[in-house]
Design an enzyme around this catalytic site. Structure first.
Site, PDB file in Angstrom:
ATOM      1  N   LYS A   1       0.803  -1.218   0.000  1.00 15.04           N
ATOM      2  CA  LYS A   1       0.000   0.000   0.000  1.00 15.04           C
ATOM      3  C   LYS A   1       0.838   1.271   0.000  1.00 15.04           C
ATOM      4  O   LYS A   1       0.344   2.337  -0.354  1.00 15.04           O
ATOM      5  CB  LYS A   1      -0.970   0.016   1.183  1.00 15.04           C
TER       6      LYS A   1
ATOM      7  N   LYS B   1      -5.174 -11.171  -5.800  1.00 14.92           N
ATOM      8  CA  LYS B   1      -6.431 -11.479  -5.092  1.00 14.92           C
ATOM      9  C   LYS B   1      -7.546 -10.540  -5.523  1.00 14.92           C
ATOM     10  O   LYS B   1      -7.296  -9.397  -5.925  1.00 14.92           O
ATOM     11  CB  LYS B   1      -6.225 -11.453  -3.570  1.00 14.92           C
TER      12      LYS B   1
ATOM     13  N   LYS C   1     -11.385  -4.925  -3.466  1.00 12.59           N
ATOM     14  CA  LYS C   1     -12.451  -3.924  -3.516  1.00 12.59           C
ATOM     15  C   LYS C   1     -12.062  -2.752  -4.398  1.00 12.59           C
ATOM     16  O   LYS C   1     -12.921  -2.067  -4.939  1.00 12.59           O
ATOM     17  CB  LYS C   1     -12.681  -3.365  -2.106  1.00 12.59           C
TER      18      LYS C   1
HETATM   19  P1  AMP Z   1     -11.165  -6.161   3.972  1.00 10.74           P
HETATM   20  O1  AMP Z   1     -12.035  -5.866   2.843  1.00 10.74           O
HETATM   21  O2  AMP Z   1      -9.733  -6.008   3.632  1.00 10.74           O
HETATM   22  O3  AMP Z   1     -11.580  -5.497   5.237  1.00 10.74           O
HETATM   23  O4  AMP Z   1     -11.349  -7.720   4.224  1.00 10.74           O
HETATM   24  C1  AMP Z   1     -12.417  -8.272   4.967  1.00 10.74           C
HETATM   25  C2  AMP Z   1     -12.225  -9.759   5.089  1.00 10.74           C
HETATM   26  O5  AMP Z   1     -12.304 -10.378   3.795  1.00 10.74           O
HETATM   27  C3  AMP Z   1     -10.856 -10.176   5.647  1.00 10.74           C
HETATM   28  O6  AMP Z   1     -11.037 -11.282   6.512  1.00 10.74           O
HETATM   29  C4  AMP Z   1     -10.075 -10.585   4.435  1.00 10.74           C
HETATM   30  O7  AMP Z   1      -9.091 -11.551   4.734  1.00 10.74           O
HETATM   31  C5  AMP Z   1     -11.151 -11.182   3.552  1.00 10.74           C
HETATM   32  N1  AMP Z   1     -10.802 -11.079   2.126  1.00 10.74           N
HETATM   33  C6  AMP Z   1     -10.528  -9.949   1.433  1.00 10.74           C
HETATM   34  N2  AMP Z   1     -10.252 -10.219   0.151  1.00 10.74           N
HETATM   35  C7  AMP Z   1     -10.354 -11.575   0.014  1.00 10.74           C
HETATM   36  C8  AMP Z   1     -10.186 -12.490  -1.079  1.00 10.74           C
HETATM   37  N3  AMP Z   1      -9.879 -12.063  -2.299  1.00 10.74           N
HETATM   38  N4  AMP Z   1     -10.377 -13.816  -0.841  1.00 10.74           N
HETATM   39  C9  AMP Z   1     -10.707 -14.266   0.396  1.00 10.74           C
HETATM   40  N5  AMP Z   1     -10.880 -13.453   1.463  1.00 10.74           N
HETATM   41  C10 AMP Z   1     -10.704 -12.134   1.288  1.00 10.74           C
END
Ligand code: AMP
Ligand code: TRP
Length: 326
Positions: free
Chosen positions: A111, A192, A195
């Site tokens: 980041k 991966k 968002k």
């Molecule tokens: P975040 O959007 O970064 O707050 O992620 C929220 C949750 O979603 C966290 O537990 C991440 O590990 C999970 N997560 C985010 N992106 C992925 C992905 N591409 N595959 C699986 N889990 C994900």
């Protein structure tokens, strides 16, 4: 009963990776555990946010929490900034962590890559996450596998403080699913699903309509071999699609391979569209019922009160151990 804690950032575009890696586990775990689920708004301001959009995104995630099946009677659902202990404990933990270990965090490296000087909050992000977890004496933390390093540093910090000040924190365990742990981007299966990627067809958001879902899946990157076979190294695109199919349908990888022996990717993808639409449609219906209701705010206020009651006990204990206050 074990205590479960997890959090999701309110940064928009919650996608099927978030669902299959994290939210789905949150729902399963409520059956037999005491669960605390947070919307981590303080984490999201480590990068610039428009205040109006942030407020909207917080309520969107809260409504999605309920829509995927979290039950506010069983689980405490709340917004991080509404409980003061998170920021307070983060400071205390920062004084017990080292710049060297934070510099090694891959998320920080990614980041901050394009900036000469990164916000301090981006650097100390994992400490705030450790504070979230340790504040609730959490035993289990369900997350996607991208969070492994952050769980490790949380455990290191808990052990370090326990060794120095006597038993203060519960040392938590991460919980990662086999299939959904890492859902990859549909246009580039080596990174991966995220968002923030510019191409909207790289992800399927939980609120996408059927025609957008169809377009994204039909366009997704595969390979020229043409056989539906799981091989993450040689065939990352189709393997990712098999993984999504498996997570939504509950079918094992081997059964999916068998079902589609001799079929082209087109037919498999069409079925995956159906499986995905079928899974997200009921979530979307519940989401639109709850999103505009007064009940949502009431749930978040009540959740914050429950969370604060637990966290205040931890903060009293921590302050005593550290000799803070009178
Ligand atoms: P975040 O959007 O970064 O707050 O992620 C929220 C949750 O979603 C966290 O537990 C991440 O590990 C999970 N997560 C985010 N992106 C992925 C992905 N591409 N595959 C699986 N889990 C994900
Ligand atoms: N860092 C996590 C992510 O980006 C979100 C998060 C913040 C979290 N605090 C947490 C997850 C505590 C689990 C527990 O996905």
């Amino acid at each position: 009963m074990k205590r479960v804690f997890s959090g999701v950032q309110p940064t928009g575009n919650i996608h099927i990776g978030n669902y299959l890696g994290a939210l789905k586990q949150f729902v399963e775990l409520q059956e037999e555990n005491e669960c605390v689920y947070c919307i981590v708004d303080l984490h999201s301001i480590t990068l610039p946010q428009d205040p109006k959009i942030l407020k909207k995104n917080i309520l969107d995630v809260a409504a999605l929490y309920i829509a995927v099946g979290l039950d506010p009677k069983r689980s405490a659902i709340f917004v991080q900034s509404m409980v003061s202990g998170h920021a307070e404990l983060a400071w205390i933990l920062m004084c017990n962590s080292y710049t060297g270990e934070l510099s090694r965090m891959t998320q920080f490296k990614q980041k901050s890559r394009d900036n000469e000087s990164a916000p301090t909050g981006l650097f100390t992000y994992p400490i705030l996450m450790a504070a979230d977890i340790l504040l609730y004496d959490s035993d289990v933390v369900p997350v996607g596998s991208d969070q492994k390093q952050h769980i490790e540093i949380t455990r290191d910090l808990a052990i370090r403080v326990n060794n120095k000040y006597g038993k203060t924190f519960v040392v938590p365990e991460g919980r990662f699913l086999k299939e959904g742990a890492r859902i990859m981007s549909l246009d580039d299966p080596t990174s991966k699903m995220s968002k923030s990627a510019e191409n909207i067809h790289s992800r399927i958001s939980l609120l996408d309509n059927a025609s957008k879902i169809k377009k994204s899946i039909m366009k997704s990157t595969t390979d020229s071999e043409g056989s539906v076979r799981f091989d993450m190294d040689e065939k990352p695109g189709i393997s990712n699609l098999i993984n999504i199919y498996s997570s939504f349908s509950g079918l094992e990888t081997a059964d999916i391979e068998k079902k589609y022996t001799g079929c082209g990717y087109g037919e498999f993808k069409k079925d995956l569209v159906d499986v995905t639409v079928e899974a997200v449609l009921p979530i979307q219906q519940r989401y639109s019922d709850i999103r505009e209701s007064e009940e949502l705010i009431r749930i978040l206020k009540e959740g914050a009160e429950r969370a604060a009651a637990i966290s205040e006990k931890t903060m009293d204990r921590v302050k005593k151990k550290f000799g803070l206050g009178v």
